[in-house]
Design a protein around this motif. Structure first.
Motif, mmCIF file in Angstrom:
data_model
loop_
_atom_site.group_PDB
_atom_site.id
_atom_site.type_symbol
_atom_site.label_atom_id
_atom_site.label_comp_id
_atom_site.label_asym_id
_atom_site.label_seq_id
_atom_site.Cartn_x
_atom_site.Cartn_y
_atom_site.Cartn_z
ATOM 1 N N VAL A 30 -2.192 -5.194 0.040
ATOM 2 C CA VAL A 30 -3.486 -5.569 -0.528
ATOM 3 C C VAL A 30 -3.318 -6.848 -1.332
ATOM 4 N N LEU A 31 -4.353 -7.655 -1.359
ATOM 5 C CA LEU A 31 -4.421 -8.840 -2.216
ATOM 6 C C LEU A 31 -5.446 -8.518 -3.284
ATOM 7 N N LYS A 32 -4.969 -8.323 -4.502
ATOM 8 C CA LYS A 32 -5.782 -7.859 -5.621
ATOM 9 C C LYS A 32 -6.451 -6.547 -5.208
ATOM 10 N N ASP A 33 -7.734 -6.550 -4.889
ATOM 11 C CA ASP A 33 -8.395 -5.307 -4.497
ATOM 12 C C ASP A 33 -8.835 -5.312 -3.036
ATOM 13 N N ARG A 34 -8.470 -6.350 -2.295
ATOM 14 C CA ARG A 34 -8.843 -6.441 -0.881
ATOM 15 C C ARG A 34 -7.653 -6.142 0.022
ATOM 16 N N LEU A 35 -7.926 -5.427 1.094
ATOM 17 C CA LEU A 35 -6.883 -5.069 2.044
ATOM 18 C C LEU A 35 -6.510 -6.273 2.901
ATOM 19 N N LEU A 36 -5.219 -6.608 2.901
ATOM 20 C CA LEU A 36 -4.727 -7.667 3.791
ATOM 21 C C LEU A 36 -4.389 -7.084 5.157
ATOM 22 N N ARG A 37 -3.692 -5.959 5.114
ATOM 23 C CA ARG A 37 -3.279 -5.307 6.349
ATOM 24 C C ARG A 37 -3.112 -3.821 6.056
ATOM 25 N N PRO A 38 -3.684 -2.954 6.898
ATOM 26 C CA PRO A 38 -3.511 -1.516 6.661
ATOM 27 C C PRO A 38 -2.089 -1.093 6.999
ATOM 28 N N ALA A 39 -1.632 -0.074 6.336
ATOM 29 C CA ALA A 39 -0.321 0.503 6.653
ATOM 30 C C ALA A 39 -0.464 1.337 7.911
ATOM 31 N N MET A 40 0.451 1.137 8.843
ATOM 32 C CA MET A 40 0.463 1.947 10.070
ATOM 33 C C MET A 40 1.348 3.146 9.799
ATOM 34 N N VAL A 41 0.760 4.337 9.943
ATOM 35 C CA VAL A 41 1.442 5.539 9.476
ATOM 36 C C VAL A 41 1.423 6.673 10.488
ATOM 37 N N THR A 42 2.313 7.632 10.244
ATOM 38 C CA THR A 42 2.359 8.889 10.984
ATOM 39 C C THR A 42 1.784 9.963 10.051
ATOM 40 N N VAL A 43 0.875 10.764 10.597
ATOM 41 C CA VAL A 43 0.158 11.752 9.786
ATOM 42 C C VAL A 43 0.494 13.154 10.273
ATOM 43 N N ALA A 44 0.603 14.080 9.342
ATOM 44 C CA ALA A 44 0.864 15.476 9.683
ATOM 45 C C ALA A 44 -0.420 16.126 10.177
ATOM 46 N N VAL A 97 0.868 -1.174 0.000
ATOM 47 C CA VAL A 97 0.000 0.000 0.000
ATOM 48 C C VAL A 97 0.903 1.221 0.000
ATOM 49 N N GLU A 98 0.711 2.095 -0.972
ATOM 50 C CA GLU A 98 1.496 3.326 -1.029
ATOM 51 C C GLU A 98 1.076 4.217 0.129
ATOM 52 N N SER A 99 2.065 4.813 0.800
ATOM 53 C CA SER A 99 1.733 5.577 1.995
ATOM 54 C C SER A 99 2.373 6.953 2.036
ATOM 55 N N VAL A 100 3.691 7.013 2.171
ATOM 56 C CA VAL A 100 4.386 8.272 2.415
ATOM 57 C C VAL A 100 4.095 9.253 1.281
ATOM 58 N N GLY A 101 3.659 10.469 1.684
ATOM 59 C CA GLY A 101 3.341 11.512 0.715
ATOM 60 C C GLY A 101 1.881 11.489 0.272
ATOM 61 N N GLN A 102 1.153 10.439 0.594
ATOM 62 C CA GLN A 102 -0.249 10.318 0.212
ATOM 63 C C GLN A 102 -1.143 10.945 1.287
ATOM 64 N N LYS A 103 -2.380 11.213 0.925
ATOM 65 C CA LYS A 103 -3.386 11.627 1.898
ATOM 66 C C LYS A 103 -3.826 10.382 2.667
ATOM 67 N N LEU A 104 -4.156 10.547 3.926
ATOM 68 C CA LEU A 104 -4.614 9.437 4.755
ATOM 69 C C LEU A 104 -5.919 8.875 4.187
ATOM 70 N N ASP A 105 -5.928 7.593 3.895
ATOM 71 C CA ASP A 105 -7.123 6.879 3.431
ATOM 72 C C ASP A 105 -7.471 5.862 4.510
ATOM 73 N N PRO A 106 -8.537 6.068 5.263
ATOM 74 C CA PRO A 106 -8.855 5.160 6.359
ATOM 75 C C PRO A 106 -9.156 3.736 5.893
ATOM 76 N N ASN A 107 -9.397 3.559 4.612
ATOM 77 C CA ASN A 107 -9.626 2.218 4.077
ATOM 78 C C ASN A 107 -8.319 1.459 3.836
ATOM 79 N N ARG A 108 -7.195 2.184 3.827
ATOM 80 C CA ARG A 108 -5.902 1.547 3.550
ATOM 81 C C ARG A 108 -4.834 1.865 4.596
ATOM 82 N N HIS A 109 -5.048 2.913 5.369
ATOM 83 C CA HIS A 109 -4.046 3.350 6.342
ATOM 84 C C HIS A 109 -4.636 3.387 7.738
ATOM 85 N N GLN A 110 -3.772 3.133 8.708
ATOM 86 C CA GLN A 110 -4.163 3.271 10.112
ATOM 87 C C GLN A 110 -3.225 4.303 10.730
ATOM 88 N N ALA A 111 -3.796 5.443 11.107
ATOM 89 C CA ALA A 111 -2.991 6.519 11.682
ATOM 90 C C ALA A 111 -2.602 6.146 13.110
#
Length: 176
Positions: free
Chosen positions: A159-173, A122-136
Protein backbone atom coordinates in the motif's frame (compact mmCIF):
# COMPACT_ATOMS: atom_id res chain seq x y z
CA UNK A 1 -70.50 36.23 -19.25
CA UNK A 2 -73.66 38.10 -20.00
CA UNK A 3 -76.08 36.04 -22.07
CA UNK A 4 -79.13 38.20 -22.22
CA UNK A 5 -78.34 41.85 -23.04
CA UNK A 6 -82.03 42.82 -23.13
CA UNK A 7 -82.55 42.56 -19.38
CA UNK A 8 -79.56 44.78 -18.50
CA UNK A 9 -79.58 48.53 -18.58
CA UNK A 10 -77.16 50.35 -20.86
CA UNK A 11 -75.14 51.52 -17.82
CA UNK A 12 -74.74 47.94 -16.60
CA UNK A 13 -73.60 46.82 -20.03
CA UNK A 14 -71.02 49.62 -20.19
CA UNK A 15 -69.76 48.76 -16.71
CA UNK A 16 -69.41 45.07 -17.64
CA UNK A 17 -67.44 45.90 -20.77
CA UNK A 18 -64.95 48.11 -18.96
CA UNK A 19 -61.64 46.40 -18.19
CA UNK A 20 -61.11 45.47 -14.59
CA UNK A 21 -58.54 47.74 -13.05
CA UNK A 22 -55.67 46.03 -11.24
CA UNK A 23 -53.83 47.81 -8.52
CA UNK A 24 -50.43 48.95 -9.75
CA UNK A 25 -47.46 46.91 -8.52
CA UNK A 26 -45.41 48.54 -5.84
CA UNK A 27 -42.08 49.56 -7.43
CA UNK A 28 -40.32 49.28 -4.07
CA UNK A 29 -41.52 45.69 -3.63
CA UNK A 30 -40.25 44.84 -7.11
CA UNK A 31 -36.82 46.28 -6.29
CA UNK A 32 -36.74 44.38 -2.96
CA UNK A 33 -37.53 41.13 -4.78
CA UNK A 34 -34.83 41.85 -7.36
CA UNK A 35 -32.30 42.62 -4.60
CA UNK A 36 -33.21 39.38 -2.79
CA UNK A 37 -32.80 37.40 -6.03
CA UNK A 38 -29.43 38.99 -6.78
CA UNK A 39 -28.25 38.41 -3.21
CA UNK A 40 -29.25 34.74 -3.43
CA UNK A 41 -27.43 34.33 -6.75
CA UNK A 42 -24.32 36.04 -5.35
CA UNK A 43 -24.28 33.77 -2.29
CA UNK A 44 -24.64 30.69 -4.50
CA UNK A 45 -21.81 31.86 -6.78
CA UNK A 46 -19.52 32.50 -3.79
CA UNK A 47 -20.35 29.08 -2.32
CA UNK A 48 -19.68 27.39 -5.67
CA UNK A 49 -16.31 29.10 -6.07
CA UNK A 50 -15.37 28.11 -2.51
CA UNK A 51 -16.30 24.49 -3.26
CA UNK A 52 -14.20 24.55 -6.43
CA UNK A 53 -11.25 26.01 -4.50
CA UNK A 54 -11.49 23.31 -1.82
CA UNK A 55 -11.79 20.53 -4.41
CA UNK A 56 -8.73 21.80 -6.28
CA UNK A 57 -6.72 21.99 -3.05
CA UNK A 58 -7.72 18.42 -2.18
CA UNK A 59 -6.83 17.19 -5.69
CA UNK A 60 -3.47 18.99 -5.48
CA UNK A 61 -2.71 17.40 -2.11
CA UNK A 62 -3.63 13.96 -3.49
CA UNK A 63 -1.45 14.52 -6.56
CA UNK A 64 1.52 15.42 -4.36
CA UNK A 65 0.93 12.54 -1.93
CA UNK A 66 0.47 9.89 -4.62
CA UNK A 67 2.80 11.21 -7.34
CA UNK A 68 5.19 8.29 -6.86
CA UNK A 69 2.52 5.64 -7.44
CA UNK A 70 3.73 4.58 -10.90
CA UNK A 71 7.37 4.59 -9.88
CA UNK A 72 6.56 2.63 -6.72
CA UNK A 73 4.68 -0.03 -8.69
CA UNK A 74 7.71 -0.43 -10.95
CA UNK A 75 9.98 -0.93 -7.93
CA UNK A 76 7.77 -3.66 -6.46
CA UNK A 77 9.18 -6.08 -9.03
CA UNK A 78 12.69 -5.22 -7.87
CA UNK A 79 11.72 -5.94 -4.26
CA UNK A 80 10.16 -9.25 -5.33
CA UNK A 81 13.30 -10.29 -7.23
CA UNK A 82 15.57 -9.42 -4.30
CA UNK A 83 13.39 -11.55 -2.00
CA UNK A 84 13.44 -14.44 -4.49
CA UNK A 85 17.23 -14.21 -4.75
CA UNK A 86 17.56 -14.32 -0.96
CA UNK A 87 15.17 -17.27 -0.68
CA UNK A 88 17.03 -19.18 -3.42
CA UNK A 89 20.43 -18.38 -1.92
CA UNK A 90 19.37 -19.66 1.47
CA UNK A 91 18.71 -23.08 -0.12
CA UNK A 92 21.97 -23.14 -2.09
CA UNK A 93 25.38 -23.60 -0.45
CA UNK A 94 27.25 -22.48 -3.59
CA UNK A 95 26.36 -18.79 -3.25
CA UNK A 96 29.16 -16.80 -1.66
CA UNK A 97 28.40 -15.29 1.72
CA UNK A 98 29.54 -11.74 0.77
CA UNK A 99 27.22 -11.77 -2.24
CA UNK A 100 24.32 -12.91 -0.06
CA UNK A 101 25.09 -10.16 2.46
CA UNK A 102 25.12 -7.58 -0.32
CA UNK A 103 21.73 -8.66 -1.60
CA UNK A 104 20.32 -8.59 1.97
CA UNK A 105 21.65 -5.07 2.49
CA UNK A 106 20.19 -3.97 -0.85
CA UNK A 107 16.79 -5.35 0.09
CA UNK A 108 16.90 -3.61 3.48
CA UNK A 109 17.79 -0.29 1.83
CA UNK A 110 14.97 -0.66 -0.67
CA UNK A 111 12.47 -1.44 2.09
CA UNK A 112 13.78 1.53 4.09
CA UNK A 113 13.22 3.78 1.05
CA UNK A 114 9.71 2.33 0.69
CA UNK A 115 8.98 3.11 4.34
CA UNK A 116 10.34 6.64 3.98
CA UNK A 117 7.83 7.32 1.19
CA UNK A 118 4.84 5.65 2.85
CA UNK A 119 5.00 2.30 1.05
CA UNK A 120 4.23 -0.63 3.34
CA UNK A 121 3.63 -4.35 3.00
CA UNK A 122 0.12 -5.72 3.28
CA UNK A 123 -0.15 -8.09 6.22
CA UNK A 124 -1.44 -11.43 5.01
CA UNK A 125 -0.57 -14.75 6.66
CA UNK A 126 -2.89 -15.48 9.59
CA UNK A 127 -5.30 -12.68 8.63
CA UNK A 128 -8.85 -13.02 7.33
CA UNK A 129 -9.15 -12.57 3.56
CA UNK A 130 -9.85 -8.90 2.76
CA UNK A 131 -10.82 -8.57 -0.91
CA UNK A 132 -9.73 -4.93 -0.79
CA UNK A 133 -6.14 -5.95 0.03
CA UNK A 134 -5.79 -9.63 -0.91
CA UNK A 135 -6.31 -11.64 -4.05
CA UNK A 136 -7.13 -15.28 -3.35
CA UNK A 137 -5.24 -17.49 -5.79
CA UNK A 138 -5.76 -20.90 -4.18
CA UNK A 139 -8.05 -22.53 -1.65
CA UNK A 140 -6.66 -25.38 0.41
CA UNK A 141 -7.84 -27.56 3.25
CA UNK A 142 -5.61 -26.79 6.23
CA UNK A 143 -6.03 -28.13 9.71
CA UNK A 144 -6.11 -25.52 12.44
CA UNK A 145 -7.10 -22.72 10.07
CA UNK A 146 -10.56 -21.19 9.88
CA UNK A 147 -12.27 -20.95 6.49
CA UNK A 148 -11.32 -17.64 4.87
CA UNK A 149 -8.05 -17.36 6.80
CA UNK A 150 -4.89 -16.75 4.79
CA UNK A 151 -2.42 -19.62 5.19
CA UNK A 152 0.29 -18.64 2.69
CA UNK A 153 1.42 -15.64 0.68
CA UNK A 154 2.39 -16.20 -2.94
CA UNK A 155 3.26 -12.55 -3.66
CA UNK A 156 3.56 -9.66 -1.23
CA UNK A 157 1.04 -6.86 -1.50
CA UNK A 158 1.85 -3.20 -0.90
CA UNK A 159 0.00 0.00 0.00
CA UNK A 160 1.05 3.60 -0.58
CA UNK A 161 -0.20 5.51 2.46
CA UNK A 162 -3.85 4.40 2.40
CA UNK A 163 -4.11 3.34 -1.26
CA UNK A 164 -3.47 -0.17 -2.52
CA UNK A 165 -0.53 -0.43 -4.91
CA UNK A 166 -0.79 -4.15 -5.44
CA UNK A 167 -2.93 -6.78 -3.69
CA UNK A 168 -1.21 -9.65 -1.95
CA UNK A 169 -1.68 -12.93 -3.80
CA UNK A 170 -2.58 -15.48 -1.18
CA UNK A 171 -3.66 -19.03 -0.42
CA UNK A 172 -6.84 -19.24 1.67
CA UNK A 173 -8.09 -22.03 3.90
CA UNK A 174 -11.42 -23.64 3.07
CA UNK A 175 -13.70 -26.04 4.87
CA UNK A 176 -12.89 -29.72 4.58
Amino acid sequence: MIEDNEKLTPEEIAAAEQPVETPEADPLAEKDAEIADLKDRLLRAVAESENVRRRLEREKADAVAYAVTGFARDLLGVADNLRRALDAAAKDDVVASPLLSGVEITEKELLKAFEKHGIARVESVGQKLDPNRHQAMLEVVQEGAEPGQIVAELQTGYVLKDRLLRPAMVTVAKEA
